[in-house]
Design a protein around this motif. Structure first.
Motif, PDB file in Angstrom:
ATOM      1  N   ASN A 266      16.119 -19.048   8.697  1.00  0.00           N
ATOM      2  CA  ASN A 266      16.111 -19.370   7.274  1.00  0.00           C
ATOM      3  C   ASN A 266      16.673 -20.770   7.056  1.00  0.00           C
ATOM      4  N   ILE A 267      16.315 -21.352   5.916  1.00  0.00           N
ATOM      5  CA  ILE A 267      16.632 -22.756   5.667  1.00  0.00           C
ATOM      6  C   ILE A 267      18.129 -22.974   5.453  1.00  0.00           C
ATOM      7  N   SER A 268      18.831 -22.012   4.871  1.00  0.00           N
ATOM      8  CA  SER A 268      20.269 -22.196   4.632  1.00  0.00           C
ATOM      9  C   SER A 268      21.032 -22.237   5.951  1.00  0.00           C
ATOM     10  N   ASN A 269      20.658 -21.372   6.892  1.00  0.00           N
ATOM     11  CA  ASN A 269      21.297 -21.385   8.219  1.00  0.00           C
ATOM     12  C   ASN A 269      20.987 -22.677   8.958  1.00  0.00           C
ATOM     13  N   PHE A 270      19.752 -23.134   8.846  1.00  0.00           N
ATOM     14  CA  PHE A 270      19.351 -24.401   9.471  1.00  0.00           C
ATOM     15  C   PHE A 270      20.173 -25.563   8.925  1.00  0.00           C
ATOM     16  N   ASN A 271      20.277 -25.653   7.596  1.00  0.00           N
ATOM     17  CA  ASN A 271      21.047 -26.737   6.986  1.00  0.00           C
ATOM     18  C   ASN A 271      22.512 -26.692   7.406  1.00  0.00           C
ATOM     19  N   ARG A 272      23.069 -25.490   7.471  1.00  0.00           N
ATOM     20  CA  ARG A 272      24.475 -25.331   7.841  1.00  0.00           C
ATOM     21  C   ARG A 272      24.720 -25.767   9.282  1.00  0.00           C
ATOM     22  N   ARG A 273      23.894 -25.274  10.191  1.00  0.00           N
ATOM     23  CA  ARG A 273      24.058 -25.630  11.611  1.00  0.00           C
ATOM     24  C   ARG A 273      23.811 -27.118  11.837  1.00  0.00           C
TER      25      ARG A 273
END
Length: 295
Positions: A266-273
């Motif tokens: 998901n995009i939120s996990n991608f942005n966070r990592r």
């Protein structure tokens, strides 16, 4: 794609080796060796693997690798008219191998060599050279092929001097990627790394990768972290983010597309990592890169 320990065949009277290879299609095995390597790959479009960095390149590739950093190159699909198949040896690579003691055991340790010693240490992560430095070094490497005697020594030192004073390079692999492996470790880690490279954009099951190492999942976690200084999850995220950076630089897909192509759910996990590893968001990274390219 298991790494091969490759011993460059240095001549008995040569301080270092220079060679020029001709080929139609770029395809080298994943390998490592105890020598430093300078490589200029004259090929229009391909893929480079260096430690935990996976990226494509266009218009040739100039890199400087330190000892024991696994690396490889391969071709990427290109338009039919660009392919070298059955058209003769259209492309070439100039490769230089040298050891830290090639000019004497303590040559690079003298005070006058301090800047070069610093760049030799950085090369353990792999250096990607670009800009004016890339053009100069590529020309000097071409001269190295034809020159003999002391001229070769002077040219190699000239190249190292250019690298030591230039700001036109980037680091490829994470620090401490391939530390202190014995022969048994190298064989086991090669099997693990091969599996990760083939599957890092998917969900990697601990039980399956532990099977590649022929140890239990709990033993695998301890073993992997001891060798790489990272957990499996951290290591895979490093690969995914490095791959995402390459896709962002190519600027061919949306950030959402890149998120899933790099293996995130998901995009939120991608942005966070991404922000954890790079310190900025994917959008900021793309904006910065495009700003550099369009100056």
């Amino acid at each position: 794609m298991k790494p091969i320990y490759a011993k460059p065949p240095l001549g008995s009277r040569a301080a270092f080796q220079v060679r020029k290879d001709y080929f139609d299609v770029l395809d080298t095995k994943w390998h490592y060796h105890s020598e430093y390597e300078l490589a200029y790959i004259n090929y229009p479009h391909g893929k480079r693997i260096a430690g935990n960095s996976i990226a494509t390149f266009e218009g040739g590739d100039l890199v400087f690798y330190g000892p024991n950093l696994p690396h490889a190159w391969s071709h990427e699909p290109v338009a039919e008219e660009q392919k070298g198949y059955n058209k003769g040896l259209l492309y070439d690579a100039i490769v230089v191998h040298f050891s830290e003691s090639c000019f004497g055991e303590s040559f690079f340790a003298i005070p006058e060599m301090s800047a070069i010693q610093a760049i030799l240490k950085k090369s353990t992560r792999g250096l990607l050279v670009h800009g004016t430095s890339r053009k100069r070094i590529a020309q000097w490497m071409t001269q190295l092929v034809d020159d003999t005697g002391s001229k070769r020594v002077i040219l190699l030192l000239q190249i190292l001097e250019e690298l030591s004073t230039s700001k036109e390079y980037g680091l490829l692999s994470s620090a401490g990627y391939w530390d202190n492996l014995n022969d048994h470790d190298a064989v086991r880690m090669s099997s693990i790394y091969e599996y990760i490279i083939q599957n890092f954009t998917k969900e990697i099951a601990l039980e399956e990768i532990a099977t590649q190492a022929h140890i239990s999942p709990s033993a695998f976690c301890r073993y992997f972290k001891a060798r790489t200084k990272r957990t499996l999850k951290e290591f895979v995220n490093d690969l995914r983010i490095n791959y995402a950076c390459q896709l962002l630089e190519e600027n061919r897909h949306s950030i959402t597309q890149i998120c899933f192509e790099a293996g995130f759910n998901n995009i939120s996990n991608f942005n966070r990592r991404f922000k954890e590893i790079k310190g900025i968001t994917p959008q900021q990274y793309r904006t910065n890169i495009l700003g550099i390219y369009h100056k």
